[in-house]
Design an enzyme around this catalytic site. Structure first.
Site, PDB file in Angstrom:
ATOM      1  N   LYS A  54       0.843  -1.202   0.000  1.00 16.06           N
ATOM      2  CA  LYS A  54       0.000   0.000   0.000  1.00 16.06           C
ATOM      3  C   LYS A  54       0.871   1.242   0.000  1.00 16.06           C
ATOM      4  O   LYS A  54       0.648   2.170  -0.781  1.00 16.06           O
ATOM      5  CB  LYS A  54      -0.924   0.004   1.229  1.00 16.06           C
ATOM      6  CG  LYS A  54      -2.121  -0.898   1.073  1.00 16.06           C
ATOM      7  CD  LYS A  54      -2.876  -1.079   2.377  1.00 16.06           C
ATOM      8  CE  LYS A  54      -3.878  -2.216   2.236  1.00 16.06           C
ATOM      9  NZ  LYS A  54      -4.401  -2.728   3.484  1.00 16.06           N
ATOM     10  N   GLN A  98      -5.170  -1.510   9.367  1.00 17.70           N
ATOM     11  CA  GLN A  98      -5.112  -2.858   8.807  1.00 17.70           C
ATOM     12  C   GLN A  98      -5.778  -3.865   9.748  1.00 17.70           C
ATOM     13  O   GLN A  98      -5.494  -3.892  10.945  1.00 17.70           O
ATOM     14  CB  GLN A  98      -3.642  -3.249   8.564  1.00 17.70           C
ATOM     15  CG  GLN A  98      -3.438  -4.585   7.890  1.00 17.70           C
ATOM     16  CD  GLN A  98      -3.919  -4.607   6.439  1.00 17.70           C
ATOM     17  OE1 GLN A  98      -3.866  -3.590   5.735  1.00 17.70           O
ATOM     18  NE2 GLN A  98      -4.390  -5.746   5.984  1.00 17.70           N
ATOM     19  N   ASP A 121     -11.646   2.868   3.625  1.00 15.86           N
ATOM     20  CA  ASP A 121     -12.019   1.448   3.597  1.00 15.86           C
ATOM     21  C   ASP A 121     -13.534   1.277   3.460  1.00 15.86           C
ATOM     22  O   ASP A 121     -14.007   0.181   3.136  1.00 15.86           O
ATOM     23  CB  ASP A 121     -11.613   0.784   4.925  1.00 15.86           C
ATOM     24  CG  ASP A 121     -10.370  -0.079   4.805  1.00 15.86           C
ATOM     25  OD1 ASP A 121     -10.127  -0.626   3.716  1.00 15.86           O
ATOM     26  OD2 ASP A 121      -9.664  -0.209   5.822  1.00 15.86           O
TER      27      ASP A 121
END
Ligand code: GUN
Length: 298
Positions: A54, A98, A121
């Site tokens: 990422k 995460q 997200d």
């Protein structure tokens, strides 16, 4: 005749190239780069790989990457304090924590603390609510990537029968909402579904997101259907593949004989997730900075 292979890797590369152009234009208009903060708690090896990719791809697209690596024993209180700091930081447009988190931290508390306007997200209940009522917000990256591949392949999805296998908050449920918004007739199947093969056989679109290696067989697939395989499962090591082969939730060898088109594993849905994360971050940056942007241009 075997079905067409949907090349998610190539599509993701094209998307990242468009993002890079738009990110450079954003920098000119806003006087700063779009920024993504990624928070990793603990040392989970798979999560470390994802977080590294990422960060690398964020910088390659001309955006700023802020990485926060915290030890496994970080308290929930300290993690929430970091998120509050990132919420208030004008250089940060998107925040990704995460998952999975260590067991002593409540994931829902963490997600609820992220500002919905920085929740790239799309996991915050405000964003899942916006998705379900058709308001602009942020949509989880993997299902949005699947939708992009489907629309690229099929054009309009209106009136098609879609079966989503799996009902997770990250993939199954938002995928079903996205397909419904495209006017598909949507069935969500799961571990308690009766006669799954028969349910799958009705579908023009099959999205498999269950996490069970090669569960969906070719003989379940309606001839010509489009198959999107979200699964990434590692098979036990064999002499020919000592690390263990990566396979999806679909038995690719049999399914490609019947499907009209199918995503491979690896190289299908996987590369789309980070590309869509970067897309969501750039969208967040424009919204947060009040800079006009045609979000459909990506
Ligand atoms: N872990 C596995 N997939 C994801 C994802 O899409 N977002 C976050 N935050 N964690 C993940």
């Amino acid at each position: 005749m075997a079905g067409a292979v949907i090349d998610g890797k190539a599509f993701a590369e094209g998307l990242r190239a468009r993002i890079a152009v738009a990110a450079a234009q954003f920098e000119v208009h806003a006087g700063r780069k779009a920024g993504l903060a990624v928070v990793l708690v603990g040392e989970d090896p798979a999560s470390q790989v994802y977080v590294r990719s990422k960060g690398k791809q964020t910088v390659e697209c001309g955006m700023a990457s802020f990485e926060h690596r915290l030890s496994e024993d970080t308290s929930e209180h300290d993690l929430l304090a970091l998120i509050e700091k990132l919420n208030a930081d004008p250089a940060v447009d998107g925040i990704l924590v995460q998952l999975p988190l260590p067991g002593h931290i409540d994931e829902q508390n963490v997600i609820a603390t992220i500002s919905p306007d920085k929740d790239v997200d799309g996991f915050h209940v405000v964003n899942s609510g916006r998705l379900s009522v058709g308001l602009p917000g942020f949509v989880p990256c993997t299902p949005l990537g699947c939708l992009m591949l489907l629309k690229d392949k099929l054009g309009s999805l209106s009136g098609l029968d879609a079966v989503v296998i799996g009902r997770s908050n990250i993939v199954g449920k938002p995928m079903a909402q996205l397909l419904l918004a495209e006017s598909c007739t949507v069935t969500v199947a799961h571990s308690r579904t009766k006669d799954l093969p028969e349910v799958v056989r009705r579908a023009d679109i099959v999205v498999a997101a269950v996490g069970r290696a090669e569960m969906v067989k070719g003989e379940w697939i309606k001839p010509g259907a489009t198959v999107i395989d979200v699964g990434i499962n590692r098979l036990p090591p064999l002499e020919a593949s000592p690390k263990g082969r990566l396979v999806g939730d679909v038995d690719y060898a049999s399914a490609i004989q019947v499907a009209g088109a199918i995503t491979p594993v690896p190289g299908g849905v996987g590369p789309m997730t980070i590309a869509v994360l970067l897309r969501n971050t750039l969208v967040a940056a424009h919204r947060n900075a009040g800079v006009d942007f045609d979000e459909s241009s990506l």
